[in-house]
Design a protein around this motif. Structure first.
Motif, PDB file in Angstrom:
ATOM      1  N   VAL A  28       8.687   3.865  -6.722  1.00 53.70           N
ATOM      2  CA  VAL A  28       9.643   3.105  -5.905  1.00 53.70           C
ATOM      3  C   VAL A  28      10.673   2.466  -6.831  1.00 53.70           C
ATOM      4  CG1 VAL A  28       9.932   1.158  -4.326  1.00 53.70           C
ATOM      5  CG2 VAL A  28       7.971   2.714  -4.042  1.00 53.70           C
ATOM      6  N   VAL A  29      10.195   1.846  -7.898  1.00 56.61           N
ATOM      7  CA  VAL A  29      11.090   1.212  -8.869  1.00 56.61           C
ATOM      8  C   VAL A  29      12.030   2.246  -9.470  1.00 56.61           C
ATOM      9  CG1 VAL A  29      11.203  -0.045 -11.058  1.00 56.61           C
ATOM     10  CG2 VAL A  29       9.438  -0.633  -9.380  1.00 56.61           C
ATOM     11  N   ALA A  30      11.469   3.386  -9.870  1.00 54.24           N
ATOM     12  CA  ALA A  30      12.287   4.442 -10.489  1.00 54.24           C
ATOM     13  C   ALA A  30      13.385   4.906  -9.531  1.00 54.24           C
ATOM     14  CB  ALA A  30      11.399   5.615 -10.898  1.00 54.24           C
ATOM     15  N   PHE A  45       0.853  -1.181   0.000  1.00 54.50           N
ATOM     16  CA  PHE A  45       0.000   0.000   0.000  1.00 54.50           C
ATOM     17  C   PHE A  45       0.891   1.233   0.000  1.00 54.50           C
ATOM     18  CE2 PHE A  45      -2.385  -3.461   1.757  1.00 54.50           C
ATOM     19  CZ  PHE A  45      -3.606  -3.356   1.113  1.00 54.50           C
ATOM     20  N   VAL A  46       1.002   1.870  -1.170  1.00 55.59           N
ATOM     21  CA  VAL A  46       1.793   3.079  -1.319  1.00 55.59           C
ATOM     22  C   VAL A  46       0.850   4.246  -1.017  1.00 55.59           C
ATOM     23  CG1 VAL A  46       3.258   4.452  -2.835  1.00 55.59           C
ATOM     24  CG2 VAL A  46       3.193   1.956  -3.102  1.00 55.59           C
ATOM     25  N   MET A  47       1.040   4.855   0.161  1.00 54.97           N
ATOM     26  CA  MET A  47       0.164   5.940   0.600  1.00 54.97           C
ATOM     27  C   MET A  47       0.847   6.728   1.704  1.00 54.97           C
ATOM     28  SD  MET A  47      -2.566   3.538   2.751  1.00 54.97           S
ATOM     29  CE  MET A  47      -3.466   3.160   1.299  1.00 54.97           C
ATOM     30  N   ASP A  48       0.477   7.993   1.807  1.00 55.14           N
ATOM     31  CA  ASP A  48       1.109   8.851   2.809  1.00 55.14           C
ATOM     32  C   ASP A  48       0.745   8.458   4.235  1.00 55.14           C
ATOM     33  OD1 ASP A  48       2.553  10.351   0.982  1.00 55.14           O
ATOM     34  OD2 ASP A  48       0.886  11.746   0.664  1.00 55.14           O
ATOM     35  N   ASP A  49      -0.490   8.039   4.465  1.00 52.96           N
ATOM     36  CA  ASP A  49      -0.910   7.649   5.820  1.00 52.96           C
ATOM     37  C   ASP A  49      -1.450   6.223   5.802  1.00 52.96           C
ATOM     38  OD1 ASP A  49      -1.698   7.467   8.456  1.00 52.96           O
ATOM     39  OD2 ASP A  49      -3.480   8.725   8.189  1.00 52.96           O
ATOM     40  N   PRO A  50      -0.571   5.249   5.975  1.00 48.73           N
ATOM     41  CA  PRO A  50      -1.015   3.860   5.917  1.00 48.73           C
ATOM     42  C   PRO A  50      -1.600   3.334   7.230  1.00 48.73           C
ATOM     43  CG  PRO A  50       1.326   3.911   6.283  1.00 48.73           C
ATOM     44  CD  PRO A  50       0.880   5.347   6.140  1.00 48.73           C
ATOM     45  N   ALA A  51      -1.664   4.167   8.269  1.00 48.06           N
ATOM     46  CA  ALA A  51      -2.072   3.699   9.597  1.00 48.06           C
ATOM     47  C   ALA A  51      -3.385   2.901   9.602  1.00 48.06           C
ATOM     48  CB  ALA A  51      -2.129   4.870  10.575  1.00 48.06           C
ATOM     49  N   PRO A  52      -4.470   3.385   8.970  1.00 53.99           N
ATOM     50  CA  PRO A  52      -5.713   2.605   9.017  1.00 53.99           C
ATOM     51  C   PRO A  52      -5.579   1.223   8.367  1.00 53.99           C
ATOM     52  CG  PRO A  52      -6.157   4.864   8.310  1.00 53.99           C
ATOM     53  CD  PRO A  52      -4.667   4.691   8.315  1.00 53.99           C
ATOM     54  N   VAL A  53      -4.941   1.171   7.201  1.00 53.01           N
ATOM     55  CA  VAL A  53      -4.782  -0.114   6.497  1.00 53.01           C
ATOM     56  C   VAL A  53      -3.839  -1.017   7.268  1.00 53.01           C
ATOM     57  CG1 VAL A  53      -3.982  -1.185   4.349  1.00 53.01           C
ATOM     58  CG2 VAL A  53      -5.257   0.954   4.260  1.00 53.01           C
ATOM     59  N   LEU A  54      -2.752  -0.461   7.766  1.00 55.85           N
ATOM     60  CA  LEU A  54      -1.792  -1.223   8.560  1.00 55.85           C
ATOM     61  C   LEU A  54      -2.477  -1.840   9.776  1.00 55.85           C
ATOM     62  CD1 LEU A  54       1.164  -2.046   9.121  1.00 55.85           C
ATOM     63  CD2 LEU A  54       1.435   0.162  10.259  1.00 55.85           C
ATOM     64  N   GLY A  55      -3.290  -1.046  10.455  1.00 54.26           N
ATOM     65  CA  GLY A  55      -4.023  -1.547  11.626  1.00 54.26           C
ATOM     66  C   GLY A  55      -4.966  -2.683  11.273  1.00 54.26           C
ATOM     67  N   GLN A  56      -5.658  -2.565  10.147  1.00 51.13           N
ATOM     68  CA  GLN A  56      -6.581  -3.627   9.717  1.00 51.13           C
ATOM     69  C   GLN A  56      -5.832  -4.928   9.440  1.00 51.13           C
ATOM     70  OE1 GLN A  56      -8.382  -1.763   6.302  1.00 51.13           O
ATOM     71  NE2 GLN A  56     -10.199  -1.134   7.464  1.00 51.13           N
ATOM     72  N   PHE A  57      -4.711  -4.828   8.741  1.00 46.90           N
ATOM     73  CA  PHE A  57      -3.944  -6.028   8.415  1.00 46.90           C
ATOM     74  C   PHE A  57      -3.335  -6.647   9.670  1.00 46.90           C
ATOM     75  CE2 PHE A  57      -4.582  -4.887   4.118  1.00 46.90           C
ATOM     76  CZ  PHE A  57      -4.401  -6.044   3.384  1.00 46.90           C
ATOM     77  N   ALA A  58      -2.831  -5.828  10.561  1.00 48.61           N
ATOM     78  CA  ALA A  58      -2.270  -6.346  11.808  1.00 48.61           C
ATOM     79  C   ALA A  58      -3.337  -7.110  12.578  1.00 48.61           C
ATOM     80  CB  ALA A  58      -1.703  -5.204  12.649  1.00 48.61           C
ATOM     81  N   GLN A  59      -4.519  -6.547  12.692  1.00 42.95           N
ATOM     82  CA  GLN A  59      -5.614  -7.199  13.404  1.00 42.95           C
ATOM     83  C   GLN A  59      -6.025  -8.497  12.695  1.00 42.95           C
ATOM     84  OE1 GLN A  59      -9.145  -4.823  13.830  1.00 42.95           O
ATOM     85  NE2 GLN A  59      -9.961  -6.133  15.439  1.00 42.95           N
ATOM     86  N   MET A  60      -6.149  -8.437  11.379  1.00 45.00           N
ATOM     87  CA  MET A  60      -6.577  -9.599  10.608  1.00 45.00           C
ATOM     88  C   MET A  60      -5.624 -10.782  10.788  1.00 45.00           C
ATOM     89  SD  MET A  60      -7.487  -9.826   6.508  1.00 45.00           S
ATOM     90  CE  MET A  60      -6.198  -8.707   6.077  1.00 45.00           C
ATOM     91  N   VAL A  73       5.276  -7.430  -6.940  1.00 46.76           N
ATOM     92  CA  VAL A  73       4.039  -6.829  -6.439  1.00 46.76           C
ATOM     93  C   VAL A  73       2.888  -7.253  -7.336  1.00 46.76           C
ATOM     94  CG1 VAL A  73       5.196  -4.853  -5.351  1.00 46.76           C
ATOM     95  CG2 VAL A  73       4.366  -4.657  -7.705  1.00 46.76           C
ATOM     96  N   ASN A  74       1.701  -7.153  -6.813  1.00 46.45           N
ATOM     97  CA  ASN A  74       0.503  -7.497  -7.572  1.00 46.45           C
ATOM     98  C   ASN A  74       0.252  -6.485  -8.685  1.00 46.45           C
ATOM     99  OD1 ASN A  74      -0.126  -9.705  -5.914  1.00 46.45           O
ATOM    100  ND2 ASN A  74      -1.069  -8.355  -4.407  1.00 46.45           N
ATOM    101  N   ARG A  75      -0.462  -6.911  -9.697  1.00 40.37           N
ATOM    102  CA  ARG A  75      -0.787  -6.047 -10.834  1.00 40.37           C
ATOM    103  C   ARG A  75      -1.468  -4.762 -10.387  1.00 40.37           C
ATOM    104  NH1 ARG A  75      -4.717  -8.493 -15.180  1.00 40.37           N
ATOM    105  NH2 ARG A  75      -4.593  -9.962 -13.484  1.00 40.37           N
ATOM    106  N   GLU A  76      -2.353  -4.850  -9.411  1.00 36.85           N
ATOM    107  CA  GLU A  76      -3.081  -3.674  -8.938  1.00 36.85           C
ATOM    108  C   GLU A  76      -2.152  -2.643  -8.298  1.00 36.85           C
ATOM    109  OE1 GLU A  76      -3.901  -6.867  -7.669  1.00 36.85           O
ATOM    110  OE2 GLU A  76      -5.234  -7.199  -9.366  1.00 36.85           O
ATOM    111  N   THR A  77      -0.981  -3.062  -7.890  1.00 41.92           N
ATOM    112  CA  THR A  77      -0.042  -2.200  -7.179  1.00 41.92           C
ATOM    113  C   THR A  77       1.010  -1.612  -8.113  1.00 41.92           C
ATOM    114  OG1 THR A  77      -0.344  -3.685  -5.302  1.00 41.92           O
ATOM    115  CG2 THR A  77       1.454  -2.148  -5.142  1.00 41.92           C
ATOM    116  N   MET A  78       1.079  -2.074  -9.345  1.00 37.53           N
ATOM    117  CA  MET A  78       2.166  -1.668 -10.240  1.00 37.53           C
ATOM    118  C   MET A  78       2.263  -0.155 -10.420  1.00 37.53           C
ATOM    119  SD  MET A  78       2.506  -4.711 -13.114  1.00 37.53           S
ATOM    120  CE  MET A  78       1.559  -3.810 -14.246  1.00 37.53           C
TER     121      MET A  78
END
Length: 152
Positions: free
Chosen positions: A145-147, A79-94, A134-139
């Protein structure tokens, strides 16, 4: 002129990773896939500490040729995003992990381009991982990052 394609072998068990270290050009670090899907069991068996074990098995199989190998890992949760806290929290809990454990999980990347670049460089130093899938959706979001890291 004979061209030989590089051979990739992936796995997560000692037997497969030692074989990959001995025979492959690229070694892919995988989850424990016994459940047939990515779940808490597989994710918990792919933490930083578990990844260090896997790299040791590769090294045992490779011997002196270890430095010639490329080590690959799938960043399935990217997840390339400035504030990953909500997504990070969801994955940690999951997956039953702390946010700190999830943030450094070898199969996950959360944060800005700068944060992800720093984390990938840290993982290269720690684990020797230099090949990221990475997954296609993330390319598209991952392209900066690649650059930035190309050729480093």
């Amino acid at each position: 002129m004979l061209f030989r394609s590089p051979i990739m072998v992936g796995g997560g068990s000692p037997r497969v990773l030692r074989l990959a270290g001995r025979e492959a050009d690229i070694v892919s670090l995988n989850f424990n896939n016994r459940a047939g899907m990515i779940g808490p069991d597989g994710v918990s068996m792919s933490t930083e500490a578990e990844t260090q074990k896997k790299v040791r098995w590769i090294r045992e199989g490779a011997g002196e040729r270890f430095d010639e190998l490329e080590i690959e890992i799938g960043a399935y949760f990217t997840f390339v995003m400035d504030d990953p806290a909500p997504v990070l929290g969801q994955f940690a809990q999951m997956f039953g992990m702390t946010e700190d454990e999830m943030r450094v999980h070898p199969h996950a990347l959360f944060g800005s381009v700068d944060t992800i670049c720093d984390e990938l460089e840290r993982r290269r130093e720690l684990h020797g991982i230099s090949y990221i899938t990475v997954n296609r959706e993330t390319m598209e979001p991952f392209a900066p990052v690649v650059a930035r890291l190309a050729g480093t």
